[in-house]
Design a protein around this motif. Structure first.
Motif, mmCIF file in Angstrom:
data_model
loop_
_atom_site.group_PDB
_atom_site.id
_atom_site.type_symbol
_atom_site.label_atom_id
_atom_site.label_comp_id
_atom_site.label_asym_id
_atom_site.label_seq_id
_atom_site.Cartn_x
_atom_site.Cartn_y
_atom_site.Cartn_z
ATOM 1 N N HIS A 157 -8.147 54.628 20.144
ATOM 2 C CA HIS A 157 -9.098 54.146 19.136
ATOM 3 C C HIS A 157 -10.413 53.784 19.815
ATOM 4 C CE1 HIS A 157 -7.466 50.406 20.810
ATOM 5 N NE2 HIS A 157 -8.620 49.846 20.466
ATOM 6 N N ASP B 109 -13.490 50.695 19.534
ATOM 7 C CA ASP B 109 -13.766 49.376 18.960
ATOM 8 C C ASP B 109 -15.129 49.463 18.289
ATOM 9 O OD1 ASP B 109 -11.469 48.820 20.385
ATOM 10 O OD2 ASP B 109 -12.196 46.904 21.143
ATOM 11 N N HIS C 69 -9.687 54.511 23.737
ATOM 12 C CA HIS C 69 -8.720 53.875 24.640
ATOM 13 C C HIS C 69 -7.485 53.473 23.840
ATOM 14 C CE1 HIS C 69 -11.211 50.760 22.858
ATOM 15 N NE2 HIS C 69 -10.132 49.979 22.915
ATOM 16 N N ARG D 297 -14.475 39.183 22.196
ATOM 17 C CA ARG D 297 -15.576 40.002 21.676
ATOM 18 C C ARG D 297 -16.694 39.146 21.079
ATOM 19 N NH1 ARG D 297 -11.978 43.868 18.846
ATOM 20 N NH2 ARG D 297 -10.471 44.475 20.418
HETATM 21 FE FE FE Z 1 -9.696 48.332 21.690
#
Ligand code: FE
Ligand code: MD6
Length: 222
Positions: A140, A142, A196, A219
């Protein structure tokens, strides 16, 4: 001595000895054993968060139950359900705000980001992933954060896992990187949007974490 010899990664799959940095890609670096000092404090904080916002298997927009169990802390939490992937200020299971971000998470994230060349990182969200044997995370990107200039700091605890690290296209061949208890990846800049994932977790018994791997991804959501 080379990096693997210095830390015993190849032979013991344990983290010990000096901190070692490995480049993963342009903008992405793996800081071996960076979170080992103070890892007991991280575990205490994870227990507190899990008691207030229990780990749960969320549903993808396509209707699949994720094999990884998740929870969050901080001002925003990453969630998925039939309506999509997004950040939410409230835990949908309780209707309450997510548990606050522990100072030990903020401090670790800031130091790791600085070490990797991203000074001034202040995360407002921490996704906590729990893998039991067999759990995996498919490739996927982010993409749900507002600002791709901020890096992501990713902390591995517990059983060893194989991190899959691809490129900017889904079909790019993925490298396989063994990540161990205490390793920290810092990910940003030119590789911020790279694909990743995590290969199915192999069974084992970690001396302090038992039969699981926990990953913290810190994040900047907003
Ligand atoms: Fe991720
Ligand atoms: C995991 N990590 O290691 C999942 N994403 O359990 C991620 O999906 C991730 O480690 C962005 C940056 C670093 C990561």
């Amino acid at each position: 001595m080379n990096a693997q010899g210095a830390t015993g990664h190849l032979f013991l799959e344990m983290n010990e000895g000096p901190k070692v940095r490995e480049a993963l890609a342009d903008g992405a670096v793996l800081l071996r054993a960076f979170a080992l000092d103070g890892e007991a404090g991280l575990r205490t904080a994870i227990e507190r968060i899990g008691s207030r916002a229990p780990f749960r298997h969320m549903t993808t927009p396509g209707g699949y139950r994720m094999s990884v169990a998740m929870t969050n802390c901080g001002r925003f939490g990453w969630v998925t359900d039939r309506r999509g992937y997004r950040y939410e200020p409230m835990d949908p299971d309780s209707g309450c705000p997510w548990p606050s971000m522990p100072a030990v998470f903020l401090d670790l994230a800031e130091r790791a980001a600085r070490e990797a060349g991203y000074a001034g990182f202040v995360p407002d969200a921490c996704l906590i992933n729990r893998y039991e044997p067999g759990a995996r995370l498919s490739l996927h990107q982010d993409l749900n954060e507002e600002d791709f200039d901020a890096p992501i700091v990713s902390v591995s605890l517990g059983l060893p896992a194989t991190f899959l690290f691809g490129g900017e296209d889904r079909v790019d061949r993925a490298r396989r990187i063994r990540v161990l208890h205490g390793d920290v990846a810092v990910w940003g800049g030119p590789s911020r949007l790279f694909f990743h994932g995590v290969a199915p977790l192999k069974d084992g018994d970690h001396n302090v974490m038992g039969r699981q791997r926990i990953n913290l991804t810190l994040r900047r959501a907003r």
